[in-house]
Design an enzyme around this catalytic site. Structure first.
Site, PDB file in Angstrom:
ATOM      1  N   LYS A  32     -20.348  19.489 117.482  1.00 50.15           N
ATOM      2  CA  LYS A  32     -19.474  18.372 117.219  1.00 50.15           C
ATOM      3  C   LYS A  32     -18.943  19.023 115.938  1.00 50.15           C
ATOM      4  CE  LYS A  32     -21.771  14.346 119.133  1.00 50.15           C
ATOM      5  NZ  LYS A  32     -22.636  13.106 118.726  1.00 50.15           N
ATOM      6  N   ARG A  78     -30.161  15.766 121.279  1.00 50.57           N
ATOM      7  CA  ARG A  78     -29.418  15.885 122.244  1.00 50.57           C
ATOM      8  C   ARG A  78     -28.530  17.280 122.278  1.00 50.57           C
ATOM      9  NH1 ARG A  78     -24.277  14.601 123.689  1.00 50.57           N
ATOM     10  NH2 ARG A  78     -23.715  13.777 125.805  1.00 50.57           N
TER      11      ARG A  78
HETATM   12  N1  LIG Z   1     -27.541   8.899 122.084  1.00 46.24           N
HETATM   13  C1  LIG Z   1     -26.320   9.638 121.762  1.00 46.24           C
HETATM   14  N2  LIG Z   1     -25.466   9.736 123.139  1.00 46.24           N
HETATM   15  C2  LIG Z   1     -24.261  10.635 122.964  1.00 46.24           C
HETATM   16  N3  LIG Z   1     -23.436  11.079 123.753  1.00 46.24           N
HETATM   17  C3  LIG Z   1     -22.769  11.944 123.216  1.00 46.24           C
HETATM   18  S1  LIG Z   1     -21.306  12.392 123.702  1.00 46.24           S
HETATM   19  C4  LIG Z   1     -20.247  13.207 122.472  1.00 46.24           C
HETATM   20  C5  LIG Z   1     -19.170  12.477 122.332  1.00 46.24           C
HETATM   21  C6  LIG Z   1     -18.477  13.033 120.876  1.00 46.24           C
HETATM   22  C7  LIG Z   1     -17.965  14.307 120.871  1.00 46.24           C
HETATM   23  C8  LIG Z   1     -17.422  15.107 119.750  1.00 46.24           C
HETATM   24  C9  LIG Z   1     -17.503  14.284 118.797  1.00 46.24           C
HETATM   25  S2  LIG Z   1     -16.815  15.091 117.105  1.00 46.24           S
HETATM   26  N4  LIG Z   1     -15.464  14.414 116.959  1.00 46.24           N
HETATM   27  O1  LIG Z   1     -17.757  14.661 116.038  1.00 46.24           O
HETATM   28  O2  LIG Z   1     -16.943  16.394 117.314  1.00 46.24           O
HETATM   29  C10 LIG Z   1     -17.815  12.719 118.607  1.00 46.24           C
HETATM   30  C11 LIG Z   1     -18.468  12.248 119.674  1.00 46.24           C
HETATM   31  N5  LIG Z   1     -22.924  12.013 121.752  1.00 46.24           N
HETATM   32  C12 LIG Z   1     -24.058  11.446 121.648  1.00 46.24           C
HETATM   33  C13 LIG Z   1     -24.926  11.145 120.543  1.00 46.24           C
HETATM   34  O3  LIG Z   1     -24.779  11.661 119.258  1.00 46.24           O
HETATM   35  N6  LIG Z   1     -26.115  10.438 120.636  1.00 46.24           N
END
Ligand SMILES: Nc1nc2[nH]c(SCCc3ccc(S(N)(=O)=O)cc3)nc2c(=O)[nH]1
Length: 282
Positions: A224, A258
């Site tokens: 991330k 995860r």
């Molecule tokens: N329980 C749970 N499920 C999840 N599913 C995802 S998908 C990731 C989406 C995303 C990608 C990138 C950034 S960033 N801008 O911070 O790089 C944010 C969110 N994540 C999680 C998480 O954490 N928990």
């Protein structure tokens, strides 16, 4: 009980940290012609993550990264159903499904999913009831806004850890009121969902405050932007940073991680756990 999660036909031992492998079922790989190839590729990727020590495979039909646009429940199902069927029938895998849609929760439970993972914490109409009826463990995660706007200058009137704690306490109450027992809940602070880098760093550093709920904690920080912004690394060079975060998350009480890079994270988590336990438990 606290240390074993009943995940459909699997029992998951969470008396020690477990790794959840991210399986991408991106829409473009499921154009009509490529469907079977894409499903086979996904199953081979899952097989590798299981061989590297993943306890769970996480599949999602909706991208929830910043700026992602919403998808219909049918579109979600079209993407995840064939993969879930293969994961269950061919690999007997414990499958976690990322979804906020009640219709998807119902269908994937019937397909043999072992866990529901809702980044919107069951706030959608009908989601609480669908999750309660599934009988599965459910991860409820903190997110402010929607993927389309959650990163537009995220702001809180209180400290981030208090906001997250209050939100999760509220969701636990809503779940119990809907007949979804708290023992089935997994809590997640939602790194990257409506938070600045500083919010994410402070949230991890203070994540042990979530221990007061006495429920398993899931942390998802793999690749991330909190890593990218601190280390100035592109997404394909964030493994080391991610292992540092996974190590800290275990030290702060996370039992589920995860991640994309399963093997290295399993080793980092097991090494951290051995130190915290001061030995190799029988
Ligand atoms: N329980 C749970 N499920 C999840 N599913 C995802 S998908 C990731 C989406 C995303 C990608 C990138 C950034 S960033 N801008 O911070 O790089 C944010 C969110 N994540 C999680 C998480 O954490 N928990």
């Amino acid at each position: 009980s606290m240390n074993m999660l009943h995940c459909g036909r699997h029992w998951l031992d969470i008396s020690f940290p477990r790794v959840m492998g991210v399986l991408n079922v991106t829409p473009d790989s499921f154009s009509d012609g490529g469907r079977h190839i894409a499903v086979d590729d996904a199953l081979r990727h899952a097989e590798r993550m299981l061989a590297e020590g993943a306890a769970i495979i996480d599949v999602g039909g909706e991208s929830t990264r910043p700026g992602a646009s919403p998808v219909s429940p049918q579109q979600e199902l079209d993407r995840v159903a064939p993969v879930i069927e293969g994961l269950v029938r061919e690999l007997d895998a414990l499958v976690s499904v990322d979804t906020s849609a009640p219709e998807v929760m119902k269908e994937v439970t019937a397909l043999g999913a072992g866990m529901l993972n809702d980044v919107r914490a069951l706030r959608r109409e009908g989601a609480l009831q669908a999750a309660a009826r599934s009988g599965l463990p459910v991860c409820v995660m903190h997110m402010i806004g929607e993927p389309g706007d959650m990163q537009d200058a995220p702001h809180y009137d209180q400290e981030i850890e208090s906001a997250v704690e209050q939100f999760l306490a509220d969701r636990i109450g809503a779940c119990e009121a809907a007949g979804l027992h708290r023992e089935r809940l997994i809590l997640d602070p939602g790194f990257g969902f409506g938070k600045t880098v500083e919010h994410n760093l402070r949230l991890l550093n203070r994540m042990d405050t979530l221990k007061r709920f006495e429920l398993p904690i899931l942390a998802g920080m793999s690749r991330k932007s909190m890593i990218g912004k601190v280390l100035e690394r592109p997404v394909e060079e964030r493994l080391s940073g991610g292992l540092a975060l996974a190590t800290l998350a275990v030290e702060r009480g996370a039992r589920l991680l995860r991640v994309h890079d399963v093997g290295p994270t399993v080793d980092a988590a097991n090494m951290t756990w051995a130190v915290l336990q001061e030995g190799l438990e029988p």
